[in-house]
Design a protein around this motif. Structure first.
Motif, PDB file in Angstrom:
ATOM      1  N   CYS A 196      -8.009 135.601 -39.128  1.00 57.02           N
ATOM      2  CA  CYS A 196      -8.865 136.130 -38.229  1.00 57.02           C
ATOM      3  C   CYS A 196      -9.960 136.872 -38.731  1.00 57.02           C
ATOM      4  O   CYS A 196     -10.020 138.179 -38.990  1.00 57.02           O
ATOM      5  N   ASP A 197     -11.165 136.197 -38.624  1.00 59.14           N
ATOM      6  CA  ASP A 197     -12.431 136.761 -39.056  1.00 59.14           C
ATOM      7  C   ASP A 197     -13.139 137.503 -37.992  1.00 59.14           C
ATOM      8  O   ASP A 197     -13.969 138.135 -38.105  1.00 59.14           O
ATOM      9  N   THR A 198     -13.078 136.708 -36.727  1.00 59.11           N
ATOM     10  CA  THR A 198     -13.900 137.007 -35.560  1.00 59.11           C
ATOM     11  C   THR A 198     -13.127 137.153 -34.357  1.00 59.11           C
ATOM     12  O   THR A 198     -12.096 137.112 -34.266  1.00 59.11           O
ATOM     13  N   TRP A 199     -13.700 137.692 -33.170  1.00 59.91           N
ATOM     14  CA  TRP A 199     -13.098 137.921 -32.117  1.00 59.91           C
ATOM     15  C   TRP A 199     -12.727 136.657 -31.363  1.00 59.91           C
ATOM     16  O   TRP A 199     -11.611 136.674 -30.553  1.00 59.91           O
ATOM     17  N   ASP A 200     -13.296 135.594 -31.731  1.00 63.90           N
ATOM     18  CA  ASP A 200     -13.049 134.303 -31.270  1.00 63.90           C
ATOM     19  C   ASP A 200     -11.580 133.874 -31.772  1.00 63.90           C
ATOM     20  O   ASP A 200     -10.809 133.188 -31.541  1.00 63.90           O
ATOM     21  N   ASP A 201     -11.779 134.267 -33.140  1.00 63.13           N
ATOM     22  CA  ASP A 201     -10.252 133.877 -34.020  1.00 63.13           C
ATOM     23  C   ASP A 201      -9.061 134.731 -33.273  1.00 63.13           C
ATOM     24  O   ASP A 201      -7.944 134.313 -33.194  1.00 63.13           O
ATOM     25  N   ILE A 202      -9.416 135.878 -33.011  1.00 61.52           N
ATOM     26  CA  ILE A 202      -8.264 136.770 -32.442  1.00 61.52           C
ATOM     27  C   ILE A 202      -7.953 136.172 -30.911  1.00 61.52           C
ATOM     28  O   ILE A 202      -6.766 136.055 -30.656  1.00 61.52           O
ATOM     29  N   ALA A 203      -8.728 135.847 -30.209  1.00 58.60           N
ATOM     30  CA  ALA A 203      -8.593 135.346 -28.956  1.00 58.60           C
ATOM     31  C   ALA A 203      -7.923 134.014 -29.177  1.00 58.60           C
ATOM     32  O   ALA A 203      -6.745 133.676 -28.195  1.00 58.60           O
ATOM     33  N   ALA A 204      -7.924 133.155 -29.963  1.00 60.88           N
ATOM     34  CA  ALA A 204      -7.478 131.833 -30.175  1.00 60.88           C
ATOM     35  C   ALA A 204      -5.879 132.159 -30.631  1.00 60.88           C
ATOM     36  O   ALA A 204      -4.928 131.417 -30.395  1.00 60.88           O
ATOM     37  N   ALA A 205      -5.762 133.087 -31.509  1.00 62.00           N
ATOM     38  CA  ALA A 205      -4.415 133.506 -32.027  1.00 62.00           C
ATOM     39  C   ALA A 205      -3.596 134.048 -30.889  1.00 62.00           C
ATOM     40  O   ALA A 205      -2.434 133.729 -30.724  1.00 62.00           O
ATOM     41  N   ARG A 206      -4.171 134.752 -30.088  1.00 62.92           N
ATOM     42  CA  ARG A 206      -3.310 135.419 -28.817  1.00 62.92           C
ATOM     43  C   ARG A 206      -2.856 134.423 -27.875  1.00 62.92           C
ATOM     44  O   ARG A 206      -1.867 134.195 -27.340  1.00 62.92           O
ATOM     45  N   SER A 207      -3.733 133.210 -27.745  1.00 62.18           N
ATOM     46  CA  SER A 207      -3.463 132.325 -26.714  1.00 62.18           C
ATOM     47  C   SER A 207      -2.517 131.301 -27.254  1.00 62.18           C
ATOM     48  O   SER A 207      -1.528 131.002 -26.697  1.00 62.18           O
ATOM     49  N   ARG A 208      -2.580 131.056 -28.710  1.00 57.11           N
ATOM     50  CA  ARG A 208      -1.421 130.195 -29.516  1.00 57.11           C
ATOM     51  C   ARG A 208      -0.059 130.798 -29.376  1.00 57.11           C
ATOM     52  O   ARG A 208       0.972 130.162 -29.436  1.00 57.11           O
ATOM     53  N   ILE A 209      -0.146 132.242 -29.479  1.00 60.31           N
ATOM     54  CA  ILE A 209       1.122 132.751 -29.835  1.00 60.31           C
ATOM     55  C   ILE A 209       2.087 132.614 -28.229  1.00 60.31           C
ATOM     56  O   ILE A 209       3.300 132.293 -28.433  1.00 60.31           O
ATOM     57  N   ARG A 210       1.242 132.378 -27.325  1.00 59.04           N
ATOM     58  CA  ARG A 210       1.993 132.102 -25.898  1.00 59.04           C
ATOM     59  C   ARG A 210       2.328 130.709 -25.525  1.00 59.04           C
ATOM     60  O   ARG A 210       2.664 130.184 -24.617  1.00 59.04           O
ATOM     61  N   GLU A 211       1.835 129.694 -26.408  1.00 58.38           N
ATOM     62  CA  GLU A 211       1.899 128.117 -26.302  1.00 58.38           C
ATOM     63  C   GLU A 211       3.663 127.971 -26.284  1.00 58.38           C
ATOM     64  O   GLU A 211       4.362 128.709 -26.937  1.00 58.38           O
ATOM     65  N   HIS A 212       3.734 126.986 -25.393  1.00 56.19           N
ATOM     66  CA  HIS A 212       5.203 126.655 -25.205  1.00 56.19           C
ATOM     67  C   HIS A 212       5.917 126.014 -26.343  1.00 56.19           C
ATOM     68  O   HIS A 212       5.121 125.471 -27.341  1.00 56.19           O
ATOM     69  N   GLY A 213       7.071 126.551 -26.676  1.00 62.59           N
ATOM     70  CA  GLY A 213       7.615 126.059 -27.830  1.00 62.59           C
ATOM     71  C   GLY A 213       7.520 127.273 -29.031  1.00 62.59           C
ATOM     72  O   GLY A 213       8.532 127.174 -30.132  1.00 62.59           O
ATOM     73  N   ARG A 214       6.735 128.348 -28.968  1.00 62.07           N
ATOM     74  CA  ARG A 214       6.645 129.484 -30.049  1.00 62.07           C
ATOM     75  C   ARG A 214       7.003 130.717 -29.032  1.00 62.07           C
ATOM     76  O   ARG A 214       7.139 131.841 -30.030  1.00 62.07           O
ATOM     77  N   VAL A 215       6.550 130.897 -28.134  1.00 63.24           N
ATOM     78  CA  VAL A 215       6.457 132.109 -27.305  1.00 63.24           C
ATOM     79  C   VAL A 215       7.686 132.905 -27.346  1.00 63.24           C
ATOM     80  O   VAL A 215       7.700 134.236 -27.704  1.00 63.24           O
ATOM     81  N   LEU A 216       8.915 132.295 -27.434  1.00 62.75           N
ATOM     82  CA  LEU A 216      10.206 132.966 -27.242  1.00 62.75           C
ATOM     83  C   LEU A 216      10.407 133.643 -28.858  1.00 62.75           C
ATOM     84  O   LEU A 216      10.875 134.750 -28.922  1.00 62.75           O
ATOM     85  N   ASP A 217      10.217 132.650 -29.550  1.00 61.02           N
ATOM     86  CA  ASP A 217      10.170 133.259 -31.117  1.00 61.02           C
ATOM     87  C   ASP A 217       9.462 134.294 -31.375  1.00 61.02           C
ATOM     88  O   ASP A 217      10.120 135.214 -32.020  1.00 61.02           O
ATOM     89  N   GLU A 218       8.227 134.268 -30.993  1.00 61.97           N
ATOM     90  CA  GLU A 218       7.246 135.257 -30.957  1.00 61.97           C
ATOM     91  C   GLU A 218       7.416 136.607 -30.353  1.00 61.97           C
ATOM     92  O   GLU A 218       7.607 137.891 -31.054  1.00 61.97           O
TER      93      GLU A 218
END
Length: 301
Positions: A196-218
């Motif tokens: 995460c170097d930019t705020w766009d990277d932060i936003a992408a990471a936060r979005s990916r966290i909530r993807e189906h298949g990983r949100v519960l583990d996260e």
């Protein structure tokens, strides 16, 4: 996997984030630094090179002089702290930056395993086992990530000493001067290498966290971290229990039942076996309730 020490570099200026406190930025409810510290929780000793702050687990702090002197100066500061400890420095040192939201212990183990395997291969071929100096992560485009790596302590100390002798100071020196003097092997993990170097990277990471298949583990990892719980449980068992309680009893019974199972497991001494036993008892009870609700009047006996 042999014992290892860890150095986490968390003192950069985060210019592309407008000078924000990048290690403290939260992704999935956890600070980036805490996520990286979770990935290297197996380290015998962990040094974080940055100004001290509250962290999810105990660490030792170090600071390069002057602060903000760059990665090589920070790395040397971390090595000095390890060397000052009562215990000898581990043979392998994992070096990580503090902006890796998807780094996990599996990747850390993979780096250490690759380093060990290459050294054993060299030894079997009649080559000095220290011929391989490090194993680092390559990103999705094949670029080396020298701050996601496992290095031999002896090689790390040797190259830092050589660079200091040549330049007089490590402040401001680029990482390529360090890696070009090392024999390296590589592993690839395009997810773990995302930084995460930019705020766009932060936003992408936060979005990916909530993807189906990983949100519960996260979520479960974040909750365990927040509650100070170090326990691996079968989430499928608990989800099945919640479903049975909701269908066989009533919807509000699902969260209440899983809470009671956790409490019962704690009373029984804790651990995955205690959770599984309590969950099995509660699931059987929920099934008995469901059977009674489905029974016909003449089946009452």
């Amino acid at each position: 996997m042999n014992a290892y020490d860890a150095i986490v570099l968390a003192g950069g200026g985060a210019r592309r984030l407008g000078g924000a406190d990048k290690p403290g930025v939260r992704v999935g409810g956890r600070a980036l630094l805490d996520r990286v510290l979770h990935a290297c929780a197996g380290a015998r000793a962990t040094v974080v090179v940055a100004e001290p702050r509250r962290t999810a687990r105990p660490v030792v702090w170090a600071r390069e002089d002057p602060p903000g002197g760059g990665p090589l100066a920070a790395l040397e500061a971390g090595v000095r702290v390890l060397e000052a400890a009562p215990e000898p420095v581990a043979e392998s040192i994992v070096v990580l930056s503090a902006d890796l939201p998807f780094l996990g212990d599996r990747t850390v183990r993979g780096l250490l395993d690759a380093l060990e395997a290459e050294s054993e291969l060299g030894a079997n071929d009649g080559v000095n086992g220290d011929a391989i100096d490090g194993a680092l992560l390559a990103d999705a485009d094949g670029r080396d990530q020298p701050l996601v790596a496992a290095y031999r302590y002896t090689a790390l100390r040797r190259v830092l000493g050589e660079l200091k002798a040549q330049h007089g100071d490590l402040t401001g020196l680029p990482l390529r001067l360090f890696t070009r003097n090392l024999r390296l092997t590589r592993i690839t993990d395009p997810v773990a290498s995302f930084d995460c170097d930019t705020w766009d990277d932060i936003a992408a990471a936060r979005s990916r966290i909530r993807e189906h298949g990983r949100v519960l583990d996260e979520w479960i990892t974040a909750a365990k971290n927040e509650l100070g719980i170090d326990l691996d449980v079968d989430t499928g068992v608990l989800l099945d229990l919640a479903r049975d309680a909701a269908h066989g009893v009533a919807r509000p019974a699902a969260p209440l039942t899983t809470f009671l199972v956790g409490y019962a497991a704690a009373q029984a001494g804790g651990g995955p076996e205690a959770v599984a036993s309590a969950a099995a008892k509660a699931a059987e009870l929920a099934n008995r309730w469901a059977q009674e609700a489905e029974a016909k009047p003449d089946d009452a006996g």
